[in-house]
Design an enzyme around this catalytic site. Structure first.
Site, PDB file in Angstrom:
ATOM      1  N   ARG A  62      50.865  45.702  30.195  1.00  0.00           N
ATOM      2  CA  ARG A  62      51.897  44.813  29.637  1.00  0.00           C
ATOM      3  C   ARG A  62      52.300  45.259  28.231  1.00  0.00           C
ATOM      4  O   ARG A  62      52.536  44.438  27.340  1.00  0.00           O
ATOM      5  CB  ARG A  62      51.408  43.358  29.571  1.00  0.00           C
ATOM      6  CG  ARG A  62      51.181  42.709  30.915  1.00  0.00           C
ATOM      7  CD  ARG A  62      52.472  42.590  31.720  1.00  0.00           C
ATOM      8  NE  ARG A  62      52.314  41.776  32.908  1.00  0.00           N
ATOM      9  CZ  ARG A  62      51.869  42.245  34.077  1.00  0.00           C
ATOM     10  NH1 ARG A  62      51.553  43.526  34.215  1.00  0.00           N
ATOM     11  NH2 ARG A  62      51.756  41.446  35.116  1.00  0.00           N
ATOM     12  N   SER A  93      53.508  34.582  34.212  1.00  0.00           N
ATOM     13  CA  SER A  93      52.288  34.433  33.403  1.00  0.00           C
ATOM     14  C   SER A  93      52.671  34.230  31.942  1.00  0.00           C
ATOM     15  O   SER A  93      53.419  35.035  31.385  1.00  0.00           O
ATOM     16  CB  SER A  93      51.428  35.698  33.487  1.00  0.00           C
ATOM     17  OG  SER A  93      51.046  35.965  34.808  1.00  0.00           O
ATOM     18  N   GLU A 108      52.198  36.686  26.797  1.00  0.00           N
ATOM     19  CA  GLU A 108      52.972  37.785  27.366  1.00  0.00           C
ATOM     20  C   GLU A 108      54.462  37.518  27.098  1.00  0.00           C
ATOM     21  O   GLU A 108      55.259  38.431  26.938  1.00  0.00           O
ATOM     22  CB  GLU A 108      52.718  37.842  28.883  1.00  0.00           C
ATOM     23  CG  GLU A 108      53.535  38.894  29.580  1.00  0.00           C
ATOM     24  CD  GLU A 108      53.505  38.773  31.095  1.00  0.00           C
ATOM     25  OE1 GLU A 108      52.441  38.989  31.700  1.00  0.00           O
ATOM     26  OE2 GLU A 108      54.577  38.486  31.667  1.00  0.00           O
TER      27      GLU A 108
HETATM   28  P1  FAD Z   1      64.338  39.020  29.334  1.00  0.00           P
HETATM   29  O1  FAD Z   1      63.466  37.823  29.407  1.00  0.00           O
HETATM   30  O2  FAD Z   1      65.814  38.787  29.384  1.00  0.00           O
HETATM   31  O3  FAD Z   1      64.000  39.874  28.025  1.00  0.00           O
HETATM   32  C1  FAD Z   1      62.671  40.233  27.743  1.00  0.00           C
HETATM   33  C2  FAD Z   1      62.648  41.034  26.444  1.00  0.00           C
HETATM   34  O4  FAD Z   1      63.327  42.279  26.633  1.00  0.00           O
HETATM   35  C3  FAD Z   1      63.402  40.354  25.294  1.00  0.00           C
HETATM   36  O5  FAD Z   1      62.701  40.627  24.103  1.00  0.00           O
HETATM   37  C4  FAD Z   1      64.764  41.034  25.288  1.00  0.00           C
HETATM   38  O6  FAD Z   1      65.373  41.001  24.012  1.00  0.00           O
HETATM   39  C5  FAD Z   1      64.392  42.453  25.691  1.00  0.00           C
HETATM   40  N1  FAD Z   1      65.471  43.156  26.411  1.00  0.00           N
HETATM   41  C6  FAD Z   1      66.022  42.815  27.593  1.00  0.00           C
HETATM   42  N2  FAD Z   1      66.908  43.747  27.990  1.00  0.00           N
HETATM   43  C7  FAD Z   1      66.920  44.709  27.022  1.00  0.00           C
HETATM   44  C8  FAD Z   1      67.638  45.942  26.857  1.00  0.00           C
HETATM   45  N3  FAD Z   1      68.505  46.396  27.779  1.00  0.00           N
HETATM   46  N4  FAD Z   1      67.397  46.667  25.741  1.00  0.00           N
HETATM   47  C9  FAD Z   1      66.518  46.249  24.810  1.00  0.00           C
HETATM   48  N5  FAD Z   1      65.819  45.092  24.913  1.00  0.00           N
HETATM   49  C10 FAD Z   1      66.021  44.324  26.010  1.00  0.00           C
HETATM   50  N6  FAD Z   1      56.257  40.201  35.038  1.00  0.00           N
HETATM   51  C11 FAD Z   1      55.410  41.116  35.550  1.00  0.00           C
HETATM   52  O7  FAD Z   1      55.129  42.134  34.897  1.00  0.00           O
HETATM   53  N7  FAD Z   1      54.828  40.936  36.765  1.00  0.00           N
HETATM   54  C12 FAD Z   1      55.079  39.854  37.532  1.00  0.00           C
HETATM   55  O8  FAD Z   1      54.532  39.727  38.636  1.00  0.00           O
HETATM   56  C13 FAD Z   1      55.981  38.883  37.037  1.00  0.00           C
HETATM   57  N8  FAD Z   1      56.237  37.758  37.749  1.00  0.00           N
HETATM   58  C14 FAD Z   1      57.086  36.826  37.251  1.00  0.00           C
HETATM   59  C15 FAD Z   1      57.344  35.675  38.013  1.00  0.00           C
HETATM   60  C16 FAD Z   1      58.218  34.716  37.537  1.00  0.00           C
HETATM   61  C17 FAD Z   1      58.503  33.487  38.355  1.00  0.00           C
HETATM   62  C18 FAD Z   1      58.856  34.896  36.288  1.00  0.00           C
HETATM   63  C19 FAD Z   1      59.839  33.870  35.783  1.00  0.00           C
HETATM   64  C20 FAD Z   1      58.597  36.015  35.512  1.00  0.00           C
HETATM   65  C21 FAD Z   1      57.702  37.001  35.978  1.00  0.00           C
HETATM   66  N9  FAD Z   1      57.389  38.136  35.244  1.00  0.00           N
HETATM   67  C22 FAD Z   1      56.552  39.087  35.762  1.00  0.00           C
HETATM   68  C23 FAD Z   1      57.954  38.330  33.902  1.00  0.00           C
HETATM   69  C24 FAD Z   1      59.391  38.926  33.898  1.00  0.00           C
HETATM   70  O9  FAD Z   1      59.967  38.858  35.166  1.00  0.00           O
HETATM   71  C25 FAD Z   1      59.400  40.370  33.422  1.00  0.00           C
HETATM   72  O10 FAD Z   1      58.857  40.464  32.129  1.00  0.00           O
HETATM   73  C26 FAD Z   1      60.802  40.975  33.424  1.00  0.00           C
HETATM   74  O11 FAD Z   1      60.739  42.368  33.193  1.00  0.00           O
HETATM   75  C27 FAD Z   1      61.706  40.346  32.351  1.00  0.00           C
HETATM   76  O12 FAD Z   1      63.015  40.799  32.595  1.00  0.00           O
HETATM   77  P2  FAD Z   1      64.271  40.058  31.990  1.00  0.00           P
HETATM   78  O13 FAD Z   1      65.441  40.940  32.240  1.00  0.00           O
HETATM   79  O14 FAD Z   1      64.363  38.674  32.512  1.00  0.00           O
HETATM   80  O15 FAD Z   1      63.899  40.049  30.446  1.00  0.00           O
HETATM   81  N1  EPU Z   2      42.082  32.764  39.482  1.00  0.00           N
HETATM   82  C1  EPU Z   2      41.337  31.658  39.181  1.00  0.00           C
HETATM   83  N2  EPU Z   2      41.939  30.431  39.293  1.00  0.00           N
HETATM   84  C2  EPU Z   2      43.209  30.304  39.715  1.00  0.00           C
HETATM   85  C3  EPU Z   2      43.970  31.441  40.021  1.00  0.00           C
HETATM   86  C4  EPU Z   2      43.376  32.679  39.891  1.00  0.00           C
HETATM   87  O1  EPU Z   2      40.179  31.736  38.813  1.00  0.00           O
HETATM   88  O2  EPU Z   2      43.670  29.170  39.803  1.00  0.00           O
HETATM   89  C5  EPU Z   2      41.436  34.079  39.366  1.00  0.00           C
HETATM   90  C6  EPU Z   2      41.151  34.619  40.769  1.00  0.00           C
HETATM   91  O3  EPU Z   2      39.861  35.109  40.823  1.00  0.00           O
HETATM   92  C7  EPU Z   2      42.087  35.774  40.916  1.00  0.00           C
HETATM   93  C8  EPU Z   2      42.306  36.205  39.474  1.00  0.00           C
HETATM   94  O4  EPU Z   2      42.274  34.995  38.725  1.00  0.00           O
HETATM   95  O5  EPU Z   2      41.519  36.790  41.682  1.00  0.00           O
HETATM   96  C9  EPU Z   2      43.634  36.903  39.253  1.00  0.00           C
HETATM   97  O6  EPU Z   2      44.680  36.077  39.770  1.00  0.00           O
HETATM   98  P1  EPU Z   2      46.029  36.726  40.339  1.00  0.00           P
HETATM   99  O7  EPU Z   2      45.722  37.723  41.383  1.00  0.00           O
HETATM  100  O8  EPU Z   2      46.962  35.609  40.670  1.00  0.00           O
HETATM  101  O9  EPU Z   2      46.599  37.543  39.122  1.00  0.00           O
HETATM  102  P2  EPU Z   2      46.702  37.259  37.570  1.00  0.00           P
HETATM  103  O10 EPU Z   2      45.797  38.215  36.871  1.00  0.00           O
HETATM  104  O11 EPU Z   2      46.535  35.830  37.251  1.00  0.00           O
HETATM  105  C10 EPU Z   2      48.506  39.063  37.283  1.00  0.00           C
HETATM  106  C11 EPU Z   2      49.800  39.216  36.539  1.00  0.00           C
HETATM  107  C12 EPU Z   2      50.953  38.661  37.360  1.00  0.00           C
HETATM  108  C13 EPU Z   2      51.010  39.388  38.698  1.00  0.00           C
HETATM  109  C14 EPU Z   2      49.663  39.165  39.421  1.00  0.00           C
HETATM  110  C15 EPU Z   2      49.589  39.901  40.723  1.00  0.00           C
HETATM  111  C16 EPU Z   2      49.244  39.201  34.198  1.00  0.00           C
HETATM  112  C17 EPU Z   2      49.303  38.463  32.915  1.00  0.00           C
HETATM  113  N3  EPU Z   2      49.742  38.559  35.254  1.00  0.00           N
HETATM  114  O12 EPU Z   2      48.227  37.676  37.338  1.00  0.00           O
HETATM  115  O13 EPU Z   2      52.152  38.928  36.665  1.00  0.00           O
HETATM  116  O14 EPU Z   2      52.062  38.920  39.501  1.00  0.00           O
HETATM  117  O15 EPU Z   2      48.607  39.645  38.566  1.00  0.00           O
HETATM  118  O16 EPU Z   2      49.355  41.239  40.474  1.00  0.00           O
HETATM  119  O17 EPU Z   2      48.770  40.330  34.234  1.00  0.00           O
HETATM  120  C18 EPU Z   2      53.590  38.047  35.001  1.00  0.00           C
HETATM  121  O18 EPU Z   2      53.249  39.017  34.314  1.00  0.00           O
HETATM  122  O19 EPU Z   2      54.434  37.199  34.622  1.00  0.00           O
HETATM  123  C19 EPU Z   2      52.977  37.883  36.305  1.00  0.00           C
HETATM  124  C20 EPU Z   2      53.228  36.842  37.114  1.00  0.00           C
END
Ligand code: FAD
Ligand code: EPU
Length: 338
Positions: free
Chosen positions: A164, A238, A334
């Protein structure tokens, strides 16, 4: 291009919190940057690029220029027998790129199916899910330096990717515009299926064929089973990163909390499951009025209605405090807090 005054951002951030941009415009191509700079020169105020707004928390109105990046384009740049280079413009929807790759039988991004946001944001925090990080497929990031419009080509190693993390959250934060990203995808079938229950889910939905579509569908099903749909419940995914500790701290924690959940990264560094730490502190499913902590994935803070960014920020501080008191671990957001 023209900026509108006092634009409501509620629909432009997945947390769905109310905040106004003092000035707002869309960016359709990198050439718009010079006009933006001229406008800012006349009335200097901070500049914020916004993609899908899925990794930001507005805690107040933004007294500056919010520029939403909507530049589009996905193209195959070159290919060899085994690899294919695909360039996508910053404003492309991330999941549309994933679908493009699946459609063209290109391997690498399928585990990142269903992540909200845009291509331009994907290198910033090195998005990751289900055992894959985007850095594994990024060949080059094309950016423009904001102070002199110099075009920069950052190769993968220049981006200093980590969990991240990247140079775009460090030395280059606020200094560049990401214009496009070039991905290197494989034409040879290979999958990463060892995270959680991916393999079981594929067996369930596609017992005879493991292909790109089956993997992608399995990932989306797993995500939907625990991550709330931001169209229905506001969140930014997250809220905190999973914390890293060294072996000394890990052993100390294990002796006190034998059920601690952790993953070995190197001999000396271990990632703790922040969701587990938060759950142990009793926050899972917590709700106060219109905001709270998701009941299935407690790393996700949620807005059930018209909570403010300040409400959510305050809750995040309380959670950080209780995790620190119980485990001596600092949780770091994050999400970009604005
Ligand atoms: P924004 O929120 O619009 O911007 C994020 C940052 O980037 C800001 O600081 C912005 O100024 C900057 N920025 C955006 N575009 C540019 C550009 N072109 N040039 C310079 N700076 C820029 N993340 C994960 O890693 N894994 C996940 O599984 C995951 N699951 C998610 C699930 C949900 C339901 C949600 C809501 C979010 C999740 N995220 C996850 C977080 C998010 O989707 C990512 O961080 C994504 O890359 C953000 O993209 P965005 O375009 O919405 O960024
Ligand atoms: N867990 C608990 N309690 C809960 C849920 C999970 O104890 O209620 C424990 C479980 O043991 C599980 C572990 O947490 O195995 C990890 O949970 P999960 O697999 O859901 O992943 P996470 O580490 O919580 C990360 C990313 C997610 C990404 C998932 C899947 C970060 C900060 N978050 O979550 O990314 O989708 O793994 O790979 O690294 C995001 O970045 O916004 C995001 C959603």
């Amino acid at each position: 291009m023209q900026f509108e005054d006092n634009v409501e951002l509620k629909m432009l951030n997945t947390f769905g919190v109310n905040a106004k941009a003092r000035f707002y415009s869309e960016l359709h191509a990198k050439d718009d940057l010079k006009q933006i700079a001229t406008i800012i020169d006349d009335n200097p105020k901070p500049l914020l690029f916004l993609g899908g707004g899925s990794n930001v928390l507005f805690t107040q109105d933004f007294d500056g220029y919010v520029v939403q990046v909507v530049s589009k384009g996905i193209r195959i740049v070159s290919e060899s027998e085994n690899e294919c280079f695909v360039e996508a413009t910053a404003g492309e929807v991330w999941d549309d790129l994933v679908r493009f790759c699946i459609h063209h039988n290109l391997y690498g991004l399928e585990n990142l199916s269903g992540i909200p946001g845009t291509v331009g944001s994907s290198p910033i925090q090195n998005i990751g899910a289900y055992g894959v990080e985007v850095k594994e497929c990024i060949h080059q990031v094309n950016a423009v330096r904001l102070d002199d419009f110099e075009e920069l080509q950052l190769m993968n190693k220049d981006c200093l990717f980590g969990y991240r993390d990247s140079i775009f959250k460090g030395a280059l934060k606020g200094k560049i515009f990401i214009d496009s990203v070039v991905f290197c995808l494989s034409k040879i079938a290979h999958f990463t299926l060892n995270y959680g229950c991916i393999a079981d889910e594929i067996k369930r939905i596609s017992p005879n064929i493991t292909d790109l579509k089956a993997v992608s569908n399995a990932i989306v099903n797993i995500r939907n089973s625990k991550i709330p749909d931001p169209k229905l419940i506001g969140s930014a995914g997250s809220f905190f990163k999973n914390p890293m500790v060294d072996s000394h701290k890990l052993n100390q924690l294990i002796s006190e909390f034998p059920n601690l959940i952790y993953y070995k990264i190197t001999e000396q560094s271990f990632k703790l499951a922040a969701a587990w730490l938060i759950e142990q502190c009793g926050w899972k499913g917590f709700r106060k009025g219109n905001f709270g902590v998701n009941q299935l994935q407690p790393l996700i803070l949620v807005n059930y209605g018209d909570a403010s960014g300040q409400d959510i920020l305050h809750l995040s501080h309380q959670m950080q405090q209780s995790v620190f008191t119980k485990f001596g671990i600092e949780l770091h957001p994050e999400v970009n807090i604005l």
